[in-house]
Design a protein around this motif. Structure first.
Motif, PDB file in Angstrom:
ATOM      1  N   ASN A 140      -8.883   5.628  -9.421  1.00  0.00           N
ATOM      2  CA  ASN A 140      -8.395   6.999  -9.554  1.00  0.00           C
ATOM      3  C   ASN A 140      -7.932   7.508  -8.205  1.00  0.00           C
ATOM      4  O   ASN A 140      -8.570   7.236  -7.183  1.00  0.00           O
ATOM      5  CB  ASN A 140      -9.493   7.930 -10.077  1.00  0.00           C
ATOM      6  CG  ASN A 140      -9.928   7.595 -11.487  1.00  0.00           C
ATOM      7  OD1 ASN A 140      -9.101   7.322 -12.356  1.00  0.00           O
ATOM      8  ND2 ASN A 140     -11.235   7.589 -11.727  1.00  0.00           N
ATOM      9  N   ILE A 141      -6.815   8.223  -8.188  1.00  0.00           N
ATOM     10  CA  ILE A 141      -6.362   8.914  -6.988  1.00  0.00           C
ATOM     11  C   ILE A 141      -6.651  10.395  -7.203  1.00  0.00           C
ATOM     12  O   ILE A 141      -5.962  11.068  -7.975  1.00  0.00           O
ATOM     13  CB  ILE A 141      -4.870   8.675  -6.717  1.00  0.00           C
ATOM     14  CG1 ILE A 141      -4.598   7.170  -6.565  1.00  0.00           C
ATOM     15  CG2 ILE A 141      -4.426   9.426  -5.465  1.00  0.00           C
ATOM     16  CD1 ILE A 141      -3.127   6.831  -6.388  1.00  0.00           C
ATOM     17  N   ASP A 142      -7.705  10.892  -6.576  1.00  0.00           N
ATOM     18  CA  ASP A 142      -8.156  12.263  -6.780  1.00  0.00           C
ATOM     19  C   ASP A 142      -7.487  13.215  -5.791  1.00  0.00           C
ATOM     20  O   ASP A 142      -7.348  12.897  -4.604  1.00  0.00           O
ATOM     21  CB  ASP A 142      -9.671  12.362  -6.624  1.00  0.00           C
ATOM     22  CG  ASP A 142     -10.429  11.708  -7.770  1.00  0.00           C
ATOM     23  OD1 ASP A 142      -9.769  11.271  -8.731  1.00  0.00           O
ATOM     24  OD2 ASP A 142     -11.667  11.627  -7.686  1.00  0.00           O
ATOM     25  N   VAL A 143      -7.102  14.371  -6.290  1.00  0.00           N
ATOM     26  CA  VAL A 143      -6.582  15.446  -5.451  1.00  0.00           C
ATOM     27  C   VAL A 143      -7.684  16.485  -5.314  1.00  0.00           C
ATOM     28  O   VAL A 143      -8.207  16.982  -6.317  1.00  0.00           O
ATOM     29  CB  VAL A 143      -5.316  16.069  -6.070  1.00  0.00           C
ATOM     30  CG1 VAL A 143      -4.840  17.254  -5.244  1.00  0.00           C
ATOM     31  CG2 VAL A 143      -4.215  15.025  -6.193  1.00  0.00           C
ATOM     32  N   VAL A 144      -8.044  16.805  -4.075  1.00  0.00           N
ATOM     33  CA  VAL A 144      -9.150  17.733  -3.830  1.00  0.00           C
ATOM     34  C   VAL A 144      -8.741  18.789  -2.817  1.00  0.00           C
ATOM     35  O   VAL A 144      -7.821  18.602  -2.021  1.00  0.00           O
ATOM     36  CB  VAL A 144     -10.412  16.985  -3.331  1.00  0.00           C
ATOM     37  CG1 VAL A 144     -10.927  16.028  -4.386  1.00  0.00           C
ATOM     38  CG2 VAL A 144     -10.116  16.233  -2.047  1.00  0.00           C
ATOM     39  N   SER A 145      -9.447  19.899  -2.863  1.00  0.00           N
ATOM     40  CA  SER A 145      -9.272  20.989  -1.906  1.00  0.00           C
ATOM     41  C   SER A 145     -10.660  21.431  -1.483  1.00  0.00           C
ATOM     42  O   SER A 145     -11.382  22.058  -2.264  1.00  0.00           O
ATOM     43  CB  SER A 145      -8.512  22.147  -2.548  1.00  0.00           C
ATOM     44  OG  SER A 145      -8.492  23.266  -1.691  1.00  0.00           O
ATOM     45  N   GLY A 146     -11.056  21.061  -0.280  1.00  0.00           N
ATOM     46  CA  GLY A 146     -12.432  21.331   0.133  1.00  0.00           C
ATOM     47  C   GLY A 146     -13.373  20.565  -0.764  1.00  0.00           C
ATOM     48  O   GLY A 146     -13.281  19.349  -0.905  1.00  0.00           O
ATOM     49  N   ASP A 147     -14.271  21.302  -1.431  1.00  0.00           N
ATOM     50  CA  ASP A 147     -15.197  20.681  -2.372  1.00  0.00           C
ATOM     51  C   ASP A 147     -14.689  20.763  -3.811  1.00  0.00           C
ATOM     52  O   ASP A 147     -15.388  20.359  -4.737  1.00  0.00           O
ATOM     53  CB  ASP A 147     -16.576  21.358  -2.291  1.00  0.00           C
ATOM     54  CG  ASP A 147     -17.246  21.144  -0.945  1.00  0.00           C
ATOM     55  OD1 ASP A 147     -17.005  20.082  -0.338  1.00  0.00           O
ATOM     56  OD2 ASP A 147     -17.999  22.041  -0.505  1.00  0.00           O
ATOM     57  N   MET A 148     -13.490  21.289  -3.992  1.00  0.00           N
ATOM     58  CA  MET A 148     -12.959  21.498  -5.338  1.00  0.00           C
ATOM     59  C   MET A 148     -12.119  20.306  -5.785  1.00  0.00           C
ATOM     60  O   MET A 148     -11.188  19.886  -5.098  1.00  0.00           O
ATOM     61  CB  MET A 148     -12.104  22.768  -5.401  1.00  0.00           C
ATOM     62  CG  MET A 148     -11.495  23.035  -6.778  1.00  0.00           C
ATOM     63  SD  MET A 148     -10.411  24.480  -6.773  1.00  0.00           S
ATOM     64  CE  MET A 148     -11.618  25.769  -6.435  1.00  0.00           C
ATOM     65  N   PHE A 149     -12.440  19.761  -6.953  1.00  0.00           N
ATOM     66  CA  PHE A 149     -11.646  18.709  -7.555  1.00  0.00           C
ATOM     67  C   PHE A 149     -10.510  19.355  -8.334  1.00  0.00           C
ATOM     68  O   PHE A 149     -10.729  20.159  -9.238  1.00  0.00           O
ATOM     69  CB  PHE A 149     -12.527  17.873  -8.494  1.00  0.00           C
ATOM     70  CG  PHE A 149     -11.777  16.913  -9.372  1.00  0.00           C
ATOM     71  CD1 PHE A 149     -11.238  15.758  -8.846  1.00  0.00           C
ATOM     72  CD2 PHE A 149     -11.624  17.171 -10.729  1.00  0.00           C
ATOM     73  CE1 PHE A 149     -10.551  14.860  -9.662  1.00  0.00           C
ATOM     74  CE2 PHE A 149     -10.946  16.283 -11.550  1.00  0.00           C
ATOM     75  CZ  PHE A 149     -10.408  15.123 -11.019  1.00  0.00           C
ATOM     76  N   ALA A 150      -9.262  19.017  -7.976  1.00  0.00           N
ATOM     77  CA  ALA A 150      -8.104  19.620  -8.641  1.00  0.00           C
ATOM     78  C   ALA A 150      -7.608  18.786  -9.812  1.00  0.00           C
ATOM     79  O   ALA A 150      -7.133  19.325 -10.812  1.00  0.00           O
ATOM     80  CB  ALA A 150      -6.973  19.824  -7.634  1.00  0.00           C
ATOM     81  N   GLY A 151      -7.680  17.470  -9.697  1.00  0.00           N
ATOM     82  CA  GLY A 151      -7.186  16.599 -10.759  1.00  0.00           C
ATOM     83  C   GLY A 151      -6.979  15.208 -10.210  1.00  0.00           C
ATOM     84  O   GLY A 151      -7.258  14.919  -9.044  1.00  0.00           O
TER      85      GLY A 151
END
Length: 443
Positions: free
Chosen positions: A331-342
């Motif tokens: 999986n290639i995860d997109v994150v912002s800080g501790d937030m999982f975006a998708g």
């Protein structure tokens, strides 16, 4: 698996030696339609055979009637991203032909007979790297991608204009049903994330019946674009040579039409009519858009898809990657800080070729509140990617050279009523990658 001839169709010179299924290709949706229909036909015959074994004292006519009208159910993972309860019970009690019977549920998993080198003893579903089958873990994984699945399916309906865009991760638009389909496979995990073994799990066909349904709804709204429009060179399959030109007229081997002489093609599989089934939403074509809006259109994440109001802006990340650079599946995860975006999910096949996907940033944008000044710079600073194994372990991305991640914005005119879709306008791609290799491999 096993890689073997079927229906008299065997390997060809220049083929891959692996499976028949064209994952990562425009033929992806068309190929699965006769596959699912054949499964329904064979399973339906078994249902009718068993129904005929009930005697008159057991209300046999009701069983026979049920057998006659049996159709393969679908699991709408975009509207209800939790395992179907019927697939989570290890043992079930049923009214058998000879009375009550408790047995291991065939919907729970499949146990392989005998032993084969390199094969598991049974199918599994779990993505935590600790347990073989754990419905709670799977449901937690599905809950984590629930908003994204609903968003992506809705974007397929509202953005994809050609069959190729709708069908496959090979298309640059990155809005395919295959991308959503891949997320489900990896979220369920275990052998369900392995294309060699996943079809042994009964959940597989419930999953693919829904993929077929979504594609059928899209095609009903695009009657002039119901099959593949662009040719491509095959990367090579079990019965397809590498470099063979694939068009809408190419065979979906190994599946024959009713005449048992001609293979199905993208053209013959474009309509449900030859297969003798339909889906509830297709009974009233005029209600398809309202039904799609009802099921998938009110995610609370789609900034451009509210009712009424002026033009809005939808933000997302677009990913293009060469599979040969990765250890698959992953999986290639997109994150912002501790937030999982998708995430973009990649299965263990095919091993090479470009794949494209778009990841919504609505959850991230929502944290900004009404202050959207400088949103591009903020998102550039916040967003990073992480490449992970299906069980969540981090993969070092420092040597992945063909991974391109871009921040994209698109202007959207919201729908005015339930019978409309939002309309996408101008698109802005910020060509500087948001990938920060110095930070992206941190947990």
């Amino acid at each position: 698996m096993p890689y073997a001839p079927y229906n008299g169709v065997g390997p060809v010179p220049g083929g891959s030696g692996a499976g028949f299924c064209p994952h990562g290709e425009s033929q992806f949706v068309a190929w699965h339609r006769p596959y699912v229909a054949l499964y329904e036909q064979i399973l339906g015959a078994q249902v009718q055979r068993i129904a005929a074994s009930y005697n008159s004292s057991q209300n046999s006519s009701a069983y026979r009637e049920a057998g006659e009208i049996f159709r393969l159910p679908y699991w709408d993972w975009a509207a209800n991203p939790q395992l179907p309860p019927s697939c989570t019970q290890e043992n079930i009690t049923i009214n058998g032909p000879r009375g009550p019977l408790t047995l291991r549920s065939p919907l729970y998993n499949y146990r392989f007979s005998g032993s084969r080198k390199g094969w598991p003893t049974e199918t599994t579903r779990a993505s935590d790297g600790k347990s073989n089958s754990n419905p709670d873990v799977v449901n937690a994984n599905l809950a984590a991608v629930a908003d994204q699945l609903k968003y992506q399916v809705y974007r397929t309906f509202t953005y994809a204009e050609t069959y190729d865009q709708m069908s496959s991760t090979a298309n640059l638009a990155g809005v395919s049903l295959e991308a959503s389909h891949n997320i489900v496979h990896n979220a369920v995990g275990g052998t369900f994330a392995s294309l060699d073994l996943t079809a042994f799990d009964a959940l597989f066909m419930l999953h693919h019946a829904n993929l077929d349904r979504l594609a059928a709804l899209w095609a009903a709204l695009h009657p002039g674009a119901a099959c593949q429009s662009e040719w491509y060179a095959s990367p090579g399959l079990y019965s397809t040579a590498r470099g063979e030109n694939i068009t809408a007229s190419s065979p979906t081997k190994p599946f024959y039409q009713a005449d048992k002489r001609s293979f199905h093609t993208g053209i013959t599989a474009a309509s449900l009519k030859p297969f003798g089934y339909t889906y509830p939403e297709l009974n009233d074509i005029g209600r398809i858009i309202p039904r799609i809006n009802e099921l998938y259109g009110d995610t609370g994440l789609l900034s451009g898809c509210g009712k009424g109001g002026g033009e809005k802006r939808d933000w997302f990340v677009q990913i293009t990657v060469n599979r040969s650079d990765l250890d698959l599946p992953c999986n290639i995860d997109v994150v912002s800080g501790d937030m999982f975006a998708g995430r973009m999910a990649l299965l263990n096949m095919p091993k090479e070729g470009l794949a494209h996907a778009t990841i919504p940033l609505q959850k991230v944008v929502a944290t900004l509140g009404s202050n959207t000044t400088g949103i591009e710079a903020t998102l550039r600073e916040w967003i990073r990617v992480e490449v992970r194994e299906v069980n969540g372990s981090t993969i070092d991305i420092s040597n992945i050279t063909n991974l391109n991640v871009y921040l994209v914005a698109i202007d959207v005119t919201p729908r005015r009523n339930e019978s409309e879709f939002p309309k996408y306008r101008s698109r802005s791609m910020y060509t500087k990658t948001v990938l920060d290799r110095g930070r992206s491999d941190n947990g």
